[in-house]
Design an enzyme around this catalytic site. Structure first.
Site, PDB file in Angstrom:
ATOM      1  N   SER A 157      61.862  51.937  26.002  1.00 22.60           N
ATOM      2  CA  SER A 157      62.391  52.071  27.158  1.00 22.60           C
ATOM      3  C   SER A 157      63.783  52.324  27.201  1.00 22.60           C
ATOM      4  CB  SER A 157      62.223  50.572  27.534  1.00 22.60           C
ATOM      5  OG  SER A 157      62.457  50.665  29.136  1.00 22.60           O
ATOM      6  N   HIS A 175      53.777  48.720  29.818  1.00 20.23           N
ATOM      7  CA  HIS A 175      55.143  49.116  29.295  1.00 20.23           C
ATOM      8  C   HIS A 175      55.576  48.415  28.122  1.00 20.23           C
ATOM      9  CE1 HIS A 175      59.149  50.898  29.638  1.00 20.23           C
ATOM     10  NE2 HIS A 175      59.785  49.763  29.664  1.00 20.23           N
TER      11      HIS A 175
END
Length: 254
Positions: free
Chosen positions: A84, A233
């Protein structure tokens, strides 16, 4: 700035870089899968974990911080794995140390400016907790739940809620992250990095889209891609064995 970091294992060096609101511990499962064959350095980025807080928070700053850790450890060549926001830090580091990188692995992040603001509820929850004198994580969770509906997200955030000499506090710099949020979501393109690069996407995540392919190809023309099925994610936490295997195969490929 001198970051807090931890070292596990021996061998060629891999730097693990966590994402927004995280710390070195968030990639602990990945570190454990790698440390038998590699020296793994897990860092706390500035404004996170046990590293210092600061008002400045650009990807150039963050990349320079990580490179300083590498130099302090007297390491010449190394690989990078970033998740991320940590993926953006890793990508920014290619501009500072391209000739020293063995591999670049980016977990579910593209080298682009994201227009959609995704964390308003999280910041509201963090600020809500900070308004009160809180004496336990369970009490903090009650305030956090007023704004953050997902139990998993609350538990992730609470990993950085720590007891200090003056009571419980967030380890990350809440106000500093809010002030720099546009920068965190943004991106300044880096020169083409020709080294070995792998982007790993969670199938159900929205962070890497087809529309990002041109930006990836422009900045990382040698990049390969791998999609992990039925993950979002947090692919490395949802399917750690599969993600670790994909990473090891890439690191050990000829």
């Amino acid at each position: 700035m001198n970051l807090h970091y931890q070292i596990d294992g021996q061998g060629e060096t891999i730097i693990l870089i966590h994402g927004l609101f995280g710390s070195a511990d968030n990639l602990g499962l990945l570190a454990r899968s790698l440390k038998d064959q590699y020296k793994v350095i897990s860092v706390d980025l500035r404004n996170h974990g046990r590293s210092p807080h600061t008002e400045t928070f650009t990807y150039q700053d963050l990349a320079a911080d990580v490179l300083r850790v590498v130099d302090q450890c007297d390491i010449e060549r190394f690989s990078l794995i970033g998740h991320s926001m940590g993926g953006k830090v890793a990508m920014a580091l290619t501009e500072l140390a391209a000739s020293r990188l063995n591999h670049l692995i980016v977990l579910d992040m593209a080298p682009v400016h994201y227009q959609v603001h995704r964390h308003e509820n999280v910041f509201s929850g963090l600020q809500e907790v900070a308004k009160h004198t809180v004496n336990s994580r369970s009490e903090a969770e009650r305030y956090l739940a007023q704004h953050v509906q997902e139990p998993g997200v609350r538990q992730f955030l609470l990993k950085s809620f720590a007891k200090t000499d003056t009571g419980y506090h967030w380890r990350f710099n809440v106000e500093g992250l809010i002030a720099n949020y546009d920068t965190i979501m943004g991106w300044q393109e880096v020169p083409p990095f020709l080294g070995k690069t792998l982007f790993i996407k969670g199938q159900n995540s929205e962070y890497i889209q087809n529309e990002h392919r041109d930006a990836i190809a422009r900045q990382f023309p040698s990049a390969k891609a791998h999609m992990v099925a039925n993950t979002g994610h947090w692919l490395h936490a949802e399917k750690p064995d599969i993600v670790s295997r994909v990473i090891l195969n890439f690191l050990q490929a000829a």
